[in-house]
Design an enzyme around this catalytic site. Structure first.
Site, PDB file in Angstrom:
ATOM      1  N   ASP A 152      -3.606  18.742   5.711  1.00  0.00           N
ATOM      2  CA  ASP A 152      -4.191  17.525   6.261  1.00  0.00           C
ATOM      3  C   ASP A 152      -4.617  17.770   7.704  1.00  0.00           C
ATOM      4  O   ASP A 152      -3.778  18.095   8.558  1.00  0.00           O
ATOM      5  CB  ASP A 152      -3.150  16.402   6.189  1.00  0.00           C
ATOM      6  CG  ASP A 152      -3.735  15.041   6.524  1.00  0.00           C
ATOM      7  OD1 ASP A 152      -4.959  14.942   6.685  1.00  0.00           O
ATOM      8  OD2 ASP A 152      -2.949  14.078   6.634  1.00  0.00           O
ATOM      9  N   ASP A 184     -10.955  15.304   4.941  1.00  0.00           N
ATOM     10  CA  ASP A 184     -10.047  16.011   5.845  1.00  0.00           C
ATOM     11  C   ASP A 184      -8.715  16.419   5.216  1.00  0.00           C
ATOM     12  O   ASP A 184      -7.769  16.755   5.922  1.00  0.00           O
ATOM     13  CB  ASP A 184      -9.770  15.160   7.077  1.00  0.00           C
ATOM     14  CG  ASP A 184      -9.113  13.825   6.742  1.00  0.00           C
ATOM     15  OD1 ASP A 184      -9.001  13.494   5.545  1.00  0.00           O
ATOM     16  OD2 ASP A 184      -8.714  13.115   7.682  1.00  0.00           O
ATOM     17  N   GLU A 185      -8.630  16.419   3.901  1.00  0.00           N
ATOM     18  CA  GLU A 185      -7.378  16.813   3.274  1.00  0.00           C
ATOM     19  C   GLU A 185      -7.619  17.374   1.879  1.00  0.00           C
ATOM     20  O   GLU A 185      -8.594  17.033   1.211  1.00  0.00           O
ATOM     21  CB  GLU A 185      -6.400  15.629   3.196  1.00  0.00           C
ATOM     22  CG  GLU A 185      -6.914  14.489   2.341  1.00  0.00           C
ATOM     23  CD  GLU A 185      -5.907  13.368   2.187  1.00  0.00           C
ATOM     24  OE1 GLU A 185      -4.710  13.659   2.018  1.00  0.00           O
ATOM     25  OE2 GLU A 185      -6.331  12.202   2.231  1.00  0.00           O
TER      26      GLU A 185
END
Length: 390
Positions: free
Chosen positions: A8, A102-103
């Protein structure tokens, strides 16, 4: 034994901007359009300490911090860094599931079985390469399954590494507030506390299962197993060229009201559009997803009469779908998907009849008036009518 990483990026949008503006490091920064109805997209950790969080109305964030730094979002730039980030981590294993911009989840079971590497060492190498290459920090959760890895990655931020297994969930996971369990929103957490389920350990306690089912119905068994560290979901990775292009975002705090959700959809539409344009792909089918908790979600799609990858088109159709399905519930995740995408050079666009019609020139207007006046219709130009009445 499976080894799953959840990786993350920390305060991603803010971190992207700090690469360009290092002088803002250590300051309360938010990413948002500076307007009355705007909401915070991402807040720096310094802003979060002041009670500012994503999905908060910007006017509220300003009231909490007079010196708040507001940066307009640059989604093409964020998508570019996101693509580079996933390219880096995919070098460590091809089994990558992109969860949002974003993860992602990375299955390293096969690699570790073959090489006997230590998971913690691989995580350190990933953090080091991502930071040195992109200037971005990330937190990593390591466990035998997706749920525990997701929980673990949230435990140490920024730049943390946490390992969760059956041997330590009693000490690390169970004491956590029930509201911090992935998939449980604020309203559900409040209802659980009303019946005495205060922590994740209480969810895991078999003696509380009747109470858990009273609040969560048929979903109780899923949460009971997850709280006990059990989750059989696989990491879904793409083996072939994608037939769809999608982006989603999970919010730390649920979105409430159609205005908040609509504002957040702007970001998603822009990201999806940038990805489609970069791949030279277009679609004639757009879908949205609204997720209310871990198991409840709605997906609706709309066929189009033309192909597009334009951000404004995508956003407009997403809003049409949103208005048709939204029923007032709080939303924790939103997403947009471009389905059945095709290479742009393979699409022969059908041009509408109205796209071929041009506005008549003045000479043509004169000719039309003369023609119809032969039939004694008394037509005249608007400009002539004004002169007659003046």
């Amino acid at each position: 034994m499976r080894v799953i990483f959840h990786i993350d990026l920390n305060a991603f949008y803010v971190s992207c901007e700090l690469i360009k503006h290092p002088e803002l490091k250590g300051m309360p920064v938010v990413i948002a359009h500076d307007s009355k109805r705007s909401v915070v997209s991402t807040a720096s950790y310094e802003a979060r300490k002041l009670g500012i969080h994503s999905a908060m109305p910007l006017y509220m964030a300003k009231s909490k911090c007079q010196n708040l730094v507001i940066i307009e979002p640059h989604f093409d730039y964020y998508h570019e860094l996101s693509h580079k980030f996933f390219t880096i981590i995919k070098k460590y294993s091809p089994y990558l599931e992109i969860a949002s911009i974003d993860e992602g989840y990375l299955d390293l079971s096969e690699r570790i079985t073959k090489t006997h590497e230590q998971p913690y060492g691989i995580a350190l190498a990933i953090q080091k390469e991502v930071y040195e290459t992109l200037g971005l920090s990330c937190s990593i959760g390591i466990s035998p399954n997706k749920f525990l890895s997701k929980m673990a990655s949230d435990m140490k931020k920024p730049m943390g590494i946490t390992i969760l297994t059956q041997s330590n969930i009693r000490q690390l996971l169970w004491p956590m507030d029930v509201g911090e369990m992935f998939g449980i929103g604020k309203k559900t957490a409040a209802k659980l506390k009303e019946v005495g389920i205060m922590t994740i350990g209480d969810v895991a306690n078999r003696d509380n299962y009747t109470l858990l089912k009273q609040v969560m119905g048929n979903n109780a068994l899923i949460f009971f197993h997850e709280a006990n560290g059990r989750d059989d979901r696989k990491v879904h990775y793409e083996e072939r060229q994608a037939k769809s292009i999608s982006n989603s975002e999970t919010f730390e705090n649920d979105l409430e009201g159609i205005d908040e959700i609509a504002e957040a959809f702007k970001n998603i539409a822009d990201c999806v559009s940038k990805r489609a344009k970069k791949s030279a792909m277009v679609t004639n089918n757009i879908a949205i997803t609204l997720k209310f908790d871990l198991v409840h979600s709605i997906t609706r799609q709309m066929p189009l009469e033309h192909y597009t990858n334009n951000s404004e088109d995508i956003y407009s159709y997403a809003l049409m779908l949103l208005r048709n399905v939204y029923n007032g519930e709080r939303v924790r995740l939103i997403g947009i998907s471009l389905n059945d995408v095709k290479p742009q050079n393979e699409v022969k666009e059908q041009i509408s009849l109205f796209d071929r019609i041009e506005a008549p020139q003045e000479d043509n207007v004169e000719q039309l008036i003369k023609f119809f006046n032969k039939e004694n219709l008394g037509l005249m130009k608007a400009s002539d009518l004004l002169q007659k009445n003046s």
